[in-house]
Design a protein around this motif. Structure first.
Motif, PDB file in Angstrom:
ATOM      1  N   PHE A 113       0.785  -1.187   0.149  1.00 11.37           N
ATOM      2  CA  PHE A 113       0.084  -0.056  -0.036  1.00 11.37           C
ATOM      3  C   PHE A 113       0.877   1.286   0.178  1.00 11.37           C
ATOM      4  O   PHE A 113       1.748   1.498   0.772  1.00 11.37           O
ATOM      5  CB  PHE A 113      -0.670   0.026   1.171  1.00 11.37           C
ATOM      6  CG  PHE A 113      -1.714   1.246   1.343  1.00 11.37           C
ATOM      7  CD1 PHE A 113      -2.723   1.458   0.345  1.00 11.37           C
ATOM      8  CD2 PHE A 113      -1.387   2.350   2.057  1.00 11.37           C
ATOM      9  CE1 PHE A 113      -3.478   2.551   0.516  1.00 11.37           C
ATOM     10  CE2 PHE A 113      -2.229   3.408   2.396  1.00 11.37           C
ATOM     11  CZ  PHE A 113      -3.403   3.509   1.450  1.00 11.37           C
ATOM     12  N   ASN A 114       0.711   2.123  -1.110  1.00 16.46           N
ATOM     13  CA  ASN A 114       1.271   3.243  -1.090  1.00 16.46           C
ATOM     14  C   ASN A 114       0.692   4.592  -0.241  1.00 16.46           C
ATOM     15  O   ASN A 114      -0.184   4.983  -0.750  1.00 16.46           O
ATOM     16  CB  ASN A 114       1.541   3.597  -2.700  1.00 16.46           C
ATOM     17  CG  ASN A 114       2.536   4.971  -2.846  1.00 16.46           C
ATOM     18  OD1 ASN A 114       2.703   5.812  -2.042  1.00 16.46           O
ATOM     19  ND2 ASN A 114       3.321   4.806  -3.844  1.00 16.46           N
TER      20      ASN A 114
ATOM     21  N   ASP B 133      11.050   4.688   2.544  1.00 15.57           N
ATOM     22  CA  ASP B 133      12.235   4.903   2.489  1.00 15.57           C
ATOM     23  C   ASP B 133      12.910   3.566   1.813  1.00 15.57           C
ATOM     24  O   ASP B 133      13.665   2.918   2.523  1.00 15.57           O
ATOM     25  CB  ASP B 133      12.775   5.005   3.713  1.00 15.57           C
ATOM     26  CG  ASP B 133      14.430   5.315   4.016  1.00 15.57           C
ATOM     27  OD1 ASP B 133      15.017   5.835   2.812  1.00 15.57           O
ATOM     28  OD2 ASP B 133      14.958   5.292   5.140  1.00 15.57           O
ATOM     29  N   GLN B 134      12.632   3.345   0.594  1.00  8.29           N
ATOM     30  CA  GLN B 134      13.142   2.177  -0.237  1.00  8.29           C
ATOM     31  C   GLN B 134      14.536   2.373  -0.256  1.00  8.29           C
ATOM     32  O   GLN B 134      15.391   0.998  -0.287  1.00  8.29           O
ATOM     33  CB  GLN B 134      12.643   2.191  -1.512  1.00  8.29           C
ATOM     34  CG  GLN B 134      10.976   1.570  -1.311  1.00  8.29           C
ATOM     35  CD  GLN B 134      10.291   2.683  -1.322  1.00  8.29           C
ATOM     36  OE1 GLN B 134      10.409   3.845  -1.223  1.00  8.29           O
ATOM     37  NE2 GLN B 134       8.741   2.579  -1.739  1.00  8.29           N
ATOM     38  N   ALA B 135      15.259   3.322  -0.506  1.00 12.51           N
ATOM     39  CA  ALA B 135      16.564   3.582  -0.584  1.00 12.51           C
ATOM     40  C   ALA B 135      17.394   3.276   0.746  1.00 12.51           C
ATOM     41  O   ALA B 135      18.620   3.719   0.604  1.00 12.51           O
ATOM     42  CB  ALA B 135      16.804   4.616  -1.332  1.00 12.51           C
TER      43      ALA B 135
ATOM     44  N   ALA C  14       5.127   4.833  10.383  1.00 10.69           N
ATOM     45  CA  ALA C  14       5.495   6.386  10.038  1.00 10.69           C
ATOM     46  C   ALA C  14       6.011   6.365   8.887  1.00 10.69           C
ATOM     47  O   ALA C  14       6.419   5.404   8.027  1.00 10.69           O
ATOM     48  CB  ALA C  14       6.742   6.796  10.883  1.00 10.69           C
ATOM     49  N   LEU C  15       5.948   7.595   8.123  1.00 10.59           N
ATOM     50  CA  LEU C  15       6.213   7.759   6.531  1.00 10.59           C
ATOM     51  C   LEU C  15       7.096   8.840   6.635  1.00 10.59           C
ATOM     52  O   LEU C  15       6.926   9.992   7.149  1.00 10.59           O
ATOM     53  CB  LEU C  15       4.610   7.993   5.815  1.00 10.59           C
ATOM     54  CG  LEU C  15       4.769   8.486   4.440  1.00 10.59           C
ATOM     55  CD1 LEU C  15       5.198   7.207   3.616  1.00 10.59           C
ATOM     56  CD2 LEU C  15       3.640   9.113   3.811  1.00 10.59           C
ATOM     57  N   ARG C  16       8.181   8.666   5.855  1.00 15.75           N
ATOM     58  CA  ARG C  16       9.145   9.738   5.728  1.00 15.75           C
ATOM     59  C   ARG C  16       8.648  10.741   4.725  1.00 15.75           C
ATOM     60  O   ARG C  16       7.936  10.513   3.701  1.00 15.75           O
ATOM     61  CB  ARG C  16      10.486   8.950   5.256  1.00 15.75           C
ATOM     62  CG  ARG C  16      10.486   8.734   3.713  1.00 15.75           C
ATOM     63  CD  ARG C  16      11.565   8.213   3.115  1.00 15.75           C
ATOM     64  NE  ARG C  16      12.406   9.749   2.776  1.00 15.75           N
ATOM     65  CZ  ARG C  16      13.631   9.865   2.007  1.00 15.75           C
ATOM     66  NH1 ARG C  16      14.205   8.596   1.986  1.00 15.75           N
ATOM     67  NH2 ARG C  16      14.042  11.103   2.021  1.00 15.75           N
ATOM     68  N   GLY C  17       9.314  12.077   5.000  1.00 15.34           N
ATOM     69  CA  GLY C  17       8.924  13.186   4.025  1.00 15.34           C
ATOM     70  C   GLY C  17       9.722  13.003   2.716  1.00 15.34           C
ATOM     71  O   GLY C  17      10.615  12.155   2.563  1.00 15.34           O
ATOM     72  N   GLY C  18       9.228  13.817   1.842  1.00 14.84           N
ATOM     73  CA  GLY C  18       9.892  13.766   0.471  1.00 14.84           C
ATOM     74  C   GLY C  18      11.038  14.526   0.468  1.00 14.84           C
ATOM     75  O   GLY C  18      11.378  15.342   1.239  1.00 14.84           O
ATOM     76  N   GLY C  19      11.861  14.157  -0.685  1.00 14.41           N
ATOM     77  CA  GLY C  19      13.075  14.967  -0.978  1.00 14.41           C
ATOM     78  C   GLY C  19      14.145  14.168  -0.272  1.00 14.41           C
ATOM     79  O   GLY C  19      14.396  13.385   0.770  1.00 14.41           O
TER      80      GLY C  19
ATOM     81  N   PHE D 272       8.712  13.503   9.222  1.00 13.64           N
ATOM     82  CA  PHE D 272       8.063  12.227   8.756  1.00 13.64           C
ATOM     83  C   PHE D 272       6.820  12.516   9.367  1.00 13.64           C
ATOM     84  O   PHE D 272       6.520  13.268  10.409  1.00 13.64           O
ATOM     85  CB  PHE D 272       8.888  11.122   9.507  1.00 13.64           C
ATOM     86  CG  PHE D 272       9.068  11.045  10.914  1.00 13.64           C
ATOM     87  CD1 PHE D 272       8.133  10.772  11.777  1.00 13.64           C
ATOM     88  CD2 PHE D 272      10.232  11.534  11.464  1.00 13.64           C
ATOM     89  CE1 PHE D 272       8.327  10.762  13.031  1.00 13.64           C
ATOM     90  CE2 PHE D 272      10.450  11.615  12.884  1.00 13.64           C
ATOM     91  CZ  PHE D 272       9.571  11.017  13.722  1.00 13.64           C
ATOM     92  N   ASN D 273       5.769  11.661   8.999  1.00 13.01           N
ATOM     93  CA  ASN D 273       4.296  11.663   9.548  1.00 13.01           C
ATOM     94  C   ASN D 273       4.167  10.293  10.376  1.00 13.01           C
ATOM     95  O   ASN D 273       4.492   9.260   9.794  1.00 13.01           O
ATOM     96  CB  ASN D 273       3.101  11.838   8.532  1.00 13.01           C
ATOM     97  CG  ASN D 273       3.315  13.088   7.873  1.00 13.01           C
ATOM     98  OD1 ASN D 273       3.397  13.954   8.378  1.00 13.01           O
ATOM     99  ND2 ASN D 273       3.092  13.047   6.655  1.00 13.01           N
TER     100      ASN D 273
END
Length: 209
Positions: free
Chosen positions: A39-40, A134-136, A179-184, A190-191
């Motif tokens: 789930f994205n 944060d796949q990378a 939790a979801l990391r911010g973009g960039g 993060f949220n």
């Protein structure tokens, strides 16, 4: 675009030892997955991941300490990686799949206080894991922190009724499980979705015969 079907080649090896008092189980597994469904949270849609691999070791056991006490515990060491793939222009081959704790453990005890009264307590531990998106594995904020919780439950049976009082997160630990990391690439925000602090739950169940 319709999702591709998720498939997996699964290998598993386990052993179990059981007697009147001790019971021990060990299990090793490895899964090579194609098109793993994920789930994205950024787009609120499901997606297929690049080829992944999940493997780990699971240990579980219990020991009867007399007729009224039982000690139990479990431990899981898991590793989930991308076998190949590119996300955001970064080759993630060998990188860790987000939201998979490397280590989890639980230790508890059960006391049969009476013929119809049972008391159980447990300590749980969940290790660090990478933030979603944060796949990378390059989020400047690091990984989601590990946490430990303590729970206690008392249950009593009266006729067809089963009453239970459970105390969860008794140490009032502040933690989150998602939790979801911010973009960039350089973002540190993060949220997170925090879990409940110390809480109690009283339940009553009736069993029909």
């Amino acid at each position: 675009t319709p999702l591709e079907q998720q498939t997996s080649r699964h290998r598993e090896l386990g052993v179990e030892y059981k007697q009147q008092r001790p019971r021990l189980r060990a299990n090793y597994y490895r899964m090579d997955l194609l098109n793993e469904i994920h789930f994205n949270a950024l787009t609120f849609t499901n997606m297929n991941l690049s080829p992944t691999q999940r493997q780990g070791l699971e240990l579980e056991g219990s020991w009867n300490l007399g007729s009224r006490w039982n000690l139990f515990g479990s431990y899981t060491h898991a590793r989930a990686i991308f076998r190949e793939g590119v996300y955001g222009g970064v080759d993630v081959s060998g990188k860790n799949v987000p939201l998979v704790p490397r280590d989890m453990a639980k230790l508890g005890v059960t006391w049969l206080a009476g013929d119809k009264t049972r008391v159980s307590g447990a300590l749980g531990y969940v290790g660090r894991q990478y933030y979603d998106n944060d796949q990378a594995n390059n989020f400047a904020g690091g990984q989601m922190p590990s946490y430990a919780t303590a729970d206690l439950k008392v249950s009593h049976v009266i006729g067809q009724w089963n009453f239970a009082l459970a105390g969860n997160n008794l140490t009032d630990k502040k933690y989150y499980t998602y939790a979801l990391r911010g973009g960039g690439a350089t973002a540190t925000n993060f949220n997170a979705y925090p879990m409940a602090g110390r809480n109690f739950l009283l339940t009553a169940a009736y069993r029909f015969q």
